[in-house]
Design an enzyme around this catalytic site. Structure first.
Site, PDB file in Angstrom:
ATOM      1  N   GLU A  70       0.841  -1.193   0.000  1.00 18.89           N
ATOM      2  CA  GLU A  70       0.000   0.000   0.000  1.00 18.89           C
ATOM      3  C   GLU A  70       0.883   1.253   0.000  1.00 18.89           C
ATOM      4  O   GLU A  70       1.825   1.344   0.761  1.00 18.89           O
ATOM      5  CB  GLU A  70      -0.912  -0.019   1.246  1.00 18.89           C
ATOM      6  CG  GLU A  70      -1.835   1.161   1.350  1.00 18.89           C
ATOM      7  CD  GLU A  70      -2.587   1.414   0.042  1.00 18.89           C
ATOM      8  OE1 GLU A  70      -3.259   0.497  -0.445  1.00 18.89           O
ATOM      9  OE2 GLU A  70      -2.487   2.530  -0.508  1.00 18.89           O
TER      10      GLU A  70
ATOM     11  N   PHE B  19       9.062  16.031  -2.162  1.00 11.86           N
ATOM     12  CA  PHE B  19       9.956  15.536  -1.101  1.00 11.86           C
ATOM     13  C   PHE B  19      11.326  16.192  -1.125  1.00 11.86           C
ATOM     14  O   PHE B  19      12.334  15.547  -0.889  1.00 11.86           O
ATOM     15  CB  PHE B  19      10.081  14.002  -1.164  1.00 11.86           C
ATOM     16  CG  PHE B  19       8.947  13.335  -0.440  1.00 11.86           C
ATOM     17  CD1 PHE B  19       9.126  12.857   0.843  1.00 11.86           C
ATOM     18  CD2 PHE B  19       7.702  13.241  -1.015  1.00 11.86           C
ATOM     19  CE1 PHE B  19       8.077  12.285   1.528  1.00 11.86           C
ATOM     20  CE2 PHE B  19       6.642  12.680  -0.344  1.00 11.86           C
ATOM     21  CZ  PHE B  19       6.831  12.202   0.931  1.00 11.86           C
TER      22      PHE B  19
ATOM     23  N   GLY C 197      13.946  20.165   6.612  1.00  7.25           N
ATOM     24  CA  GLY C 197      13.230  20.354   7.873  1.00  7.25           C
ATOM     25  C   GLY C 197      13.933  19.679   9.019  1.00  7.25           C
ATOM     26  O   GLY C 197      15.168  19.628   9.069  1.00  7.25           O
TER      27      GLY C 197
ATOM     28  N   CYS D 250       6.251   4.767   8.879  1.00 12.34           N
ATOM     29  CA  CYS D 250       6.771   4.006   7.738  1.00 12.34           C
ATOM     30  C   CYS D 250       8.246   4.248   7.430  1.00 12.34           C
ATOM     31  O   CYS D 250       9.034   3.302   7.467  1.00 12.34           O
ATOM     32  CB  CYS D 250       5.924   4.303   6.503  1.00 12.34           C
ATOM     33  SG  CYS D 250       4.259   3.650   6.662  1.00 12.34           S
TER      34      CYS D 250
HETATM   35  N1  NAD Z   1       0.364   4.099   8.074  1.00 10.86           N
HETATM   36  C1  NAD Z   1       0.703   4.273   6.825  1.00 10.86           C
HETATM   37  O1  NAD Z   1       0.735   5.387   6.317  1.00 10.86           O
HETATM   38  C2  NAD Z   1       1.056   3.091   5.952  1.00 10.86           C
HETATM   39  C3  NAD Z   1       1.126   3.248   4.566  1.00 10.86           C
HETATM   40  C4  NAD Z   1       1.429   2.146   3.778  1.00 10.86           C
HETATM   41  C5  NAD Z   1       1.682   0.910   4.365  1.00 10.86           C
HETATM   42  N2  NAD Z   1       1.626   0.796   5.730  1.00 10.86           N
HETATM   43  C6  NAD Z   1       1.859  -0.539   6.308  1.00 10.86           C
HETATM   44  O2  NAD Z   1       0.595  -1.109   6.602  1.00 10.86           O
HETATM   45  C7  NAD Z   1       0.678  -1.908   7.792  1.00 10.86           C
HETATM   46  C8  NAD Z   1      -0.327  -1.418   8.818  1.00 10.86           C
HETATM   47  O3  NAD Z   1       0.030  -0.101   9.189  1.00 10.86           O
HETATM   48  P1  NAD Z   1      -0.949   0.830  10.046  1.00 10.86           P
HETATM   49  O4  NAD Z   1      -0.314   2.174  10.090  1.00 10.86           O
HETATM   50  O5  NAD Z   1      -2.333   0.694   9.562  1.00 10.86           O
HETATM   51  O6  NAD Z   1      -0.814   0.112  11.480  1.00 10.86           O
HETATM   52  P2  NAD Z   1      -1.732   0.340  12.778  1.00 10.86           P
HETATM   53  O7  NAD Z   1      -0.861   0.037  13.915  1.00 10.86           O
HETATM   54  O8  NAD Z   1      -2.428   1.658  12.690  1.00 10.86           O
HETATM   55  O9  NAD Z   1      -2.858  -0.781  12.634  1.00 10.86           O
HETATM   56  C9  NAD Z   1      -2.617  -2.139  12.734  1.00 10.86           C
HETATM   57  C10 NAD Z   1      -3.846  -2.786  13.372  1.00 10.86           C
HETATM   58  O10 NAD Z   1      -3.701  -4.208  13.325  1.00 10.86           O
HETATM   59  C11 NAD Z   1      -4.301  -4.735  14.481  1.00 10.86           C
HETATM   60  N3  NAD Z   1      -3.819  -6.100  14.721  1.00 10.86           N
HETATM   61  C12 NAD Z   1      -2.581  -6.513  15.095  1.00 10.86           C
HETATM   62  N4  NAD Z   1      -2.547  -7.838  15.228  1.00 10.86           N
HETATM   63  C13 NAD Z   1      -3.786  -8.290  14.932  1.00 10.86           C
HETATM   64  C14 NAD Z   1      -4.376  -9.576  14.882  1.00 10.86           C
HETATM   65  N5  NAD Z   1      -3.672 -10.668  15.192  1.00 10.86           N
HETATM   66  N6  NAD Z   1      -5.677  -9.672  14.535  1.00 10.86           N
HETATM   67  C15 NAD Z   1      -6.382  -8.579  14.235  1.00 10.86           C
HETATM   68  N7  NAD Z   1      -5.873  -7.330  14.259  1.00 10.86           N
HETATM   69  C16 NAD Z   1      -4.604  -7.183  14.601  1.00 10.86           C
HETATM   70  C17 NAD Z   1      -3.924  -3.755  15.574  1.00 10.86           C
HETATM   71  O11 NAD Z   1      -4.767  -3.854  16.697  1.00 10.86           O
HETATM   72  C18 NAD Z   1      -4.057  -2.415  14.819  1.00 10.86           C
HETATM   73  O12 NAD Z   1      -5.354  -1.865  14.990  1.00 10.86           O
HETATM   74  C19 NAD Z   1       2.136  -1.819   8.242  1.00 10.86           C
HETATM   75  O13 NAD Z   1       2.853  -2.898   7.708  1.00 10.86           O
HETATM   76  C20 NAD Z   1       2.617  -0.533   7.610  1.00 10.86           C
HETATM   77  O14 NAD Z   1       3.998  -0.515   7.391  1.00 10.86           O
HETATM   78  C21 NAD Z   1       1.304   1.844   6.529  1.00 10.86           C
END
Ligand code: NAD
Length: 432
Positions: free
Chosen positions: A149, A250, A254, A261
């Site tokens: 993503e 980018f 800053g 991430c």
């Molecule tokens: N935040 C961003 O901008 C972004 C963008 C692209 C990709 N990502 C990737 O996406 C992934 C998720 O990131 P995020 O920021 O949404 O994380 P987050 O911490 O906000 O959300 C993760 C969720 O997963 C849940 N979870 C964990 N273990 C679980 C299980 N066994 N069963 C059910 N739920 C469970 C947690 O309770 C939490 O609510 C990561 O690998 C991250 O690197 C994040």
């Protein structure tokens, strides 16, 4: 299509809501019961522009539901997304325990052909590991897909609805076709759907984030050279950005990058390259420069005040970037801790991240009710996040409130000459 999304965080909730918005039936799962209860009552546990309305509408129209039970969602779904966290492990590698645990739960609940899509950011080889876990637990047919993503927090819905590209790692043509079908409403404007092998798909995400982090660190170093030689990084940046081979994104200097991430993905890419005996030299520098940059404003404060003991410092902005309440790896954490360890008092304001900040700093800092409230008797203002509301403040009012009109702007949001005319001592990054 019937879809399950496991993990209802910044990514999972957006993905679930956006697929529902396009007419799919989506069940979102999280093991955090409080989060799911809040969502079932129509309350959004995070701040992300536009998300609340999207979730509310799709929920009330019956296309989006929430549960804490993986099995319940998997049994009714053809496609199951894994969107749980992959936090930084102690050795810098991506911690895959949640991904593998969820894979096991999915396998145990499957009752027919299922496509398991990994949306979490995971090192190369994870699709293979997920496949092995599932194979051990079920006899039902399945395909594993890597679908990294690329959304940005703060503009997540826009990014997901109108992606620059969709990357799909699928070695099985049946799964590839299903994924193309699922994403086709999002790519009508011509964005490519790129189907490739899983290893390449997994690497795409790390390569993109590492490149962006490298641009930030590179420009921060240019800004530091500007500081040293008396050049203006704004001029340099504009000239560099107008080169079509480089482009403008980018390139803003800053206080260093933060967030959930870049820091962890840079570390994880370094780590799994090293495991393959590859020494990723540029990336080591990207990371080191970023760590040093987070302390840059503190060095400027030290140089200005000599000692910060007993000084009152206002801080505007705590989240790692505007339009989010997320403070994971935020440079503000380094700066606030630095201020406190030097004996300063901190009065902070952030439009959305104060609840998050309370968990990190507790009662060691004061949380202001507004940006102006933070300025009361302050010896200096430090700007850490470029929220829109900080861009055009009432400067006369600021001066009246502050003990000394001194501003350390970590995001270069004001013009140095204007600030001097207004009577401020103004320090920024890479500008005389
Ligand atoms: N935040 C961003 O901008 C972004 C963008 C692209 C990709 N990502 C990737 O996406 C992934 C998720 O990131 P995020 O920021 O949404 O994380 P987050 O911490 O906000 O959300 C993760 C969720 O997963 C849940 N979870 C964990 N273990 C679980 C299980 N066994 N069963 C059910 N739920 C469970 C947690 O309770 C939490 O609510 C990561 O690998 C991250 O690197 C994040």
């Amino acid at each position: 299509m019937k879809i399950a999304v496991i993990g209802t965080g910044y990514v999972g909730l957006v993905v679930g809501a956006c697929f529902a918005e396009n007419g799919n039936d989506v069940m979102c799962v999280d093991k955090d019961g409080a989060k799911i209860r809040a969502l079932q009552r129509g309350r959004i546990p995070i701040f992300e522009p536009g998300l609340e309305e999207l979730v509310r509408r799709n929920r009330s129209e019956g296309r989006l539901s929430f549960t804490t039970t993986v099995a319940r969602a998997v049994r009714v779904s053809q496609v199951v997304f894994i969107a749980v966290g992959t936090p930084m492990g102690e050795d810098g590698s991506a911690d895959l325990q949640h991904v593998l645990e969820v894979a096991r739960e999915i396998a145990r609940a499957m009752n027919g052909y299922t496509v398991i899509v990994n949306k979490s950011t995971v090192p190369v080889g994870t699709a293979e590991r997920v496949r092995a876990v599932i194979r051990r637990e079920t006899t039902h047919p399945f395909s594993v897909v890597s679908n990294p993503e690329f959304l940005k927090q703060g503009a997540a819905i826009e990014d997901f609805m109108k992606p620059d590209r969709v990357v799909i790692g699928a070695e099985d043509p049946r799964a590839g076709t299903l994924m193309r079908e699922l994403y086709s409403p999002f790519t009508r404007t011509g964005a490519p759907i790129m189907v490739m092998d899983c290893a390449s798909a997994e690497l795409c995400k790390y390569a993109a984030n590492a490149m962006l982090a490298a641009r930030v660190s590179f420009m921060n170093e240019i800004a530091n050279v500007c500081d040293a030689v008396g050049a203006d990084v704004d001029h340099v940046r504009q000239a560099v950005a107008s080169d079509r081979r480089i482009g403008p994104s980018f390139l803003f200097p800053g206080v260093g990058y933060g967030g959930s991430c870049f820091p962890k993905d840079v570390k994880a890419l370094l780590r799994f390259s090293r495991e393959q005996k590859y020494d990723f030299q540029i990336l080591k520098a990207v990371e080191a420069v970023n760590e040093a940059q987070k302390a840059r404003l503190l060095a400027k404060l030290d140089a200005h005040f000599g000692s910060l003991k007993g000084k009152t410092i206002a801080v505007w902005g705590l989240s790692f970037k505007p339009k989010t309440d997320d403070m994971r790896e935020a440079p503000a954490i380094t700066v606030v801790h630095g201020l406190l360890s030097r004996g300063a008092r901190v009065q902070a304001f952030d439009p959305e991240a104060q609840k998050t900040a309370r968990v990190i700093f507790g009662t060691r800092i004061t949380y202001a009710r507004s940006s102006y409230d933070a300025l009361g008797s302050a010896d200096a203002l430090v700007i850490m996040t470029e929220w829109n509301e900080f861009r055009r403040p009432d400067f006369a009012r600021m001066k009246r409130l502050m003990r000394q009109p001194v501003v350390f702007d970590g995001r270069n949001i004001y013009e140095p000459a204007n600030m001097r005319e207004r009577g401020f001592t103004y320090h920024s990054i890479g500008r005389p």
